[in-house]
Design an enzyme around this catalytic site. Structure first.
Site, PDB file in Angstrom:
ATOM      1  N   GLN A 277       0.756  -1.056  -0.315  1.00 64.01           N
ATOM      2  CA  GLN A 277       0.066  -0.230  -0.114  1.00 64.01           C
ATOM      3  C   GLN A 277       1.129   1.468   0.429  1.00 64.01           C
ATOM      4  O   GLN A 277       2.655   1.140   0.284  1.00 64.01           O
ATOM      5  CB  GLN A 277      -1.349   0.132   1.355  1.00 64.01           C
ATOM      6  N   HIS A 278       0.742   2.244  -0.648  1.00 64.02           N
ATOM      7  CA  HIS A 278       1.096   3.681   0.034  1.00 64.02           C
ATOM      8  C   HIS A 278       1.591   3.905   1.010  1.00 64.02           C
ATOM      9  O   HIS A 278       1.128   3.804   1.868  1.00 64.02           O
ATOM     10  CB  HIS A 278       0.184   4.956  -1.025  1.00 64.02           C
ATOM     11  N   ALA A 279       2.619   4.117   0.874  1.00 63.64           N
ATOM     12  CA  ALA A 279       3.494   5.077   2.634  1.00 63.64           C
ATOM     13  C   ALA A 279       2.719   6.218   3.032  1.00 63.64           C
ATOM     14  O   ALA A 279       1.933   6.962   2.565  1.00 63.64           O
ATOM     15  CB  ALA A 279       5.018   5.866   2.207  1.00 63.64           C
ATOM     16  N   ALA A 287       4.190   0.208  -3.691  1.00 68.07           N
ATOM     17  CA  ALA A 287       3.078   0.511  -4.581  1.00 68.07           C
ATOM     18  C   ALA A 287       2.749   1.841  -5.053  1.00 68.07           C
ATOM     19  O   ALA A 287       2.391   2.404  -5.758  1.00 68.07           O
ATOM     20  CB  ALA A 287       1.433   0.774  -3.622  1.00 68.07           C
ATOM     21  N   ASP A 288       4.049   2.737  -5.026  1.00 69.41           N
ATOM     22  CA  ASP A 288       4.681   3.927  -4.456  1.00 69.41           C
ATOM     23  C   ASP A 288       5.644   3.516  -6.025  1.00 69.41           C
ATOM     24  O   ASP A 288       5.782   4.577  -6.717  1.00 69.41           O
ATOM     25  CB  ASP A 288       5.610   4.832  -3.640  1.00 69.41           C
TER      26      ASP A 288
END
Length: 642
Positions: A277-279, A287-288
């Site tokens: 998932q995004h930071a 995800a980034d």
């Protein structure tokens, strides 16, 4: 409203609460469950139950290895139960903060009354937590520690005073063994590796068998037969040589398909793992990586495609029409189809999000295409020698470089010089409770101010920092200032395309230049970030699309494209399967997975929420379905183009 679990123990009072920074995640899970219940029809639910029934036995067997909660308090995925036993006469207060949260203010977790009472809290196991036990009467901190708790575990903290002469202390015990949260991921990686190995070994064995049969046939034939066979093979070789070699860069399609496959997986949830998932703010997760890869690929594709169209005699006016049409279509897809779900009802301006992923890609494509249309080199003069021949891929396109330098200067000036009310100039933090709570309404600094001024409330309302940093301001990761650096990222992809064109046929030079660019960009990212997550001059930040983030992702993009170019286009060791299939139908797969992600068979209502097993299986299943769909479309020669 979040339910609080309560359980009375004999002779004690046990209060169970949920960490405040878990509440948003809990709300999202509830929202997804309600959305799925609304979207699934009764027929689809029957099919979903059949699939779940077929998987129940496997999930039960495998998940039992992780030690699921079978009784007592129920904790879900990425949660653990922490019980505080206060054996002091006075009441104590427990506070917490996440070590991933930069300089965050301690938040109240639970209060425990004195006199052999206890209280429990469900805590997050995603990141390392720092906890502190304070006593108001003593006006001091009794104990403080940092620990990463494991999923499904039950832990106890005993707050006690050994004797009257000593100070109170805290001791820790494990009441219930935690699960191995990474076991599902390990099993999935091993299964995928076995499947990939089978796809590689099976064709090799098939070719060996055919070769052995061919050798036996040759050995058994007479001299006349051999002459005839040689003639047949000679004519076949001549026929194959007369066929035009494919000019499409398969490594670029494979890179695009790989990025798209990862994007589908992380958008579907990434198995619930935080690193898919995004930071929350600064830093990098899987995800980034995906979005800048796409932007890089757009830049490379623009250079190669425009060179091909110019060779076919396409005029500049025709190019401008094509560019404008593609940009408008991408904007319409982003505005009208991907910025809301069917549950939201008719499209309404009151909640419409103006920025978005496809909108960002549309503007980036438009800017890069204009650069290549007006300042692209039509012919590469290689016959004459000039001092700048070794760097011709830069010198020949100096007007483009000048424009990119001006754009980056504009980004730096706005980011670090624009005054933001009640915020320090040049602020790059998340605001909220971060930075010791001094700037709660400064999320994103100048980038957030510009977006709020331009879009008002028509922005992304749940940024990745909201859960951890407790922010209240809307912030859009696809905002205006980030689009400037998105163009810079795409320009790095254009540079890769220029290298391929300028040094066509000299593969060694192409790979060396890819490596040189990767080193330059990697060193730049290391200097800007000081090789730290939060302590650099300009931290690596996907939300802001900081210049350090662009240089870091440019380094990775050059390395990945160079590696795939060597393996696929130069050596021919790999054909790019299966990633090349979604890579050649990227628009179809991206729009399709966004619109149909909550429908069966891509997802279903999950029953096993205590661990990552079912969530990971569901996300891998949905991703694999889109790869299979892309393969079937490839076989049918159907490619959705704009």
């Amino acid at each position: 409203m979040i339910p609080y679990i309560t359980n009375q123990w004999i002779g004690t009072t046990n209060h169970v609460c949920i960490l405040p920074f878990d509440r948003f995640l809990y709300w999202c899970e509830c929202y997804k469950d309600e959305q799925r219940k609304w979207l699934f029809t009764s027929d689809n639910m029957e099919l979903g139950r059949l699939l779940q029934a077929s998987l129940t036995f496997l999930i039960l067997i495998t998940s039992s290895c992780g030690g699921h909660i079978k009784s007592g308090h129920s904790v879900k995925m990425d949660q653990a139960l922490l019980t505080f036993h206060n054996q002091l006469p006075d009441e104590v207060f427990v506070f917490y903060t996440s070590d991933y949260c930069y300089k965050c203010v301690f938040q109240h977790l639970v209060s425990v009354k004195g006199g052999n009472n206890n209280a429990s809290a469900v805590i997050s196991t995603k990141f390392t937590l720092t906890l502190r036990v304070d006593s108001k009467i003593r006006n001091s901190t009794i104990c403080r520690w940092s620990q990463i708790y494991e999923e499904g575990g039950h832990y106890s903290v005993w707050i006690e005073e050994i004797d009257a002469a000593s100070n109170p202390s805290c001791s820790h015990t494990v009441d219930k063994r935690p699960n191995n949260a990474h076991l599902p991921l390990l099993v999935a990686v091993l299964l995928l590796a076995i499947i990939a190995l089978l796809f590689v070994v099976a064709p090799y064995i098939y070719r060996r068998r055919r070769t052995s049969k061919f050798i036996k046939t040759i050995c058994c034939q007479g001299s006349q037969g051999s002459v005839d066979n040689d003639g047949a093979h000679a004519s076949e070789a001549e026929h194959n040589a007369s066929k035009p070699k494919p000019t499409r860069l398969r490594s670029l399609d494979t890179f695009r398909g790989f990025a798209l496959t990862v994007m589908v997986f992380v958008n579907y949830g990434g198995g619930g793992y935080w690193f898919f998932q995004h930071a929350p703010w600064n830093g990098l997760t899987v995800a980034d990586l995906v979005m800048p890869w796409f932007v890089f690929i757009i830049g490379t594709s623009v250079v190669l495609a425009f060179k091909s169209m110019r060779k076919r005699g396409v005029t500049r006016l025709q190019l401008l029409r094509k560019i404008s049409w593609r940009t408008v279509v991408l904007l319409i897809l982003g505005f009208c189809f991907l910025n809301y779900s069917p549950r939201d009802g008719p499209l309404s301006w009151s909640w419409l999000r103006i920025p978005g992923v496809l909108q960002r890609l549309a503007f980036t494509y438009f800017a890069l295409s204009l650069l290549q249309t007006f300042w692209g080199q039509e012919e590469i003069p290689l016959k004459e020698y000039h001092w700048w021949n070794p760097i011709q891929d830069v010198v020949l396109y100096w007007p483009q470089w000048l424009i990119i330098i001006l754009l980056e200067t504009l980004w730096l000036c706005i980011t670090f010089l624009l005054p933001v009310p009640n915020c320090p100039t040049g602020y790059l933090g998340a605001g909220g409770i971060g930075d010791n709570g001094l700037y709660p309404n400064c999320t994103g600094g100048a980038a957030g101010l510009v977006d709020r001024w331009m879009f008002g409330d028509n922005m992304y309302r749940y940024p990745t920092c909201k859960e951890m940093y407790h922010t209240t301001q809307p912030f859009d990761p696809e905002g205006v200032l980030g689009t400037i650096n998105s163009i810079v990222m795409g320009f790095l992809g254009m540079q890769a395309g220029k290298i391929i064109i300028c040094f066509k046929g000299i593969n060694f030079h192409i790979l060396c230049r890819f490596l040189v660019w990767a080193v330059i960009l990697g060193i730049s990212a290391a200097i800007l970030s000081k090789c730290t997550r939060d302590g650099g001059f300009i931290p690596v930040n996907k939300n802001l699309w900081s210049i350090s983030y662009v240089t870091c992702m440019g380094c990775l993009s050059f390395l990945l494209l160079g590696g795939m170019y060597f393996v696929i286009d130069i050596k021919g060791w790999w054909g790019g399967q299966p990633f090349i299939y979604p890579g050649m139908n990227s628009i179809f797969v991206y729009v399709g997975h966004s619109l149909l992600g909550f429908y069966f068979p891509f997802s279903w209502e999950m029953r096993f929420q205590e661990s990552h097993w079912e969530w990971l299986f569901q996300n891998l299943w949905g991703t694999a379905l889109w790869v299979i769909i892309a393969y079937l479309l490839y076989r049918k020669k159907f490619f959705l183009k704009i």
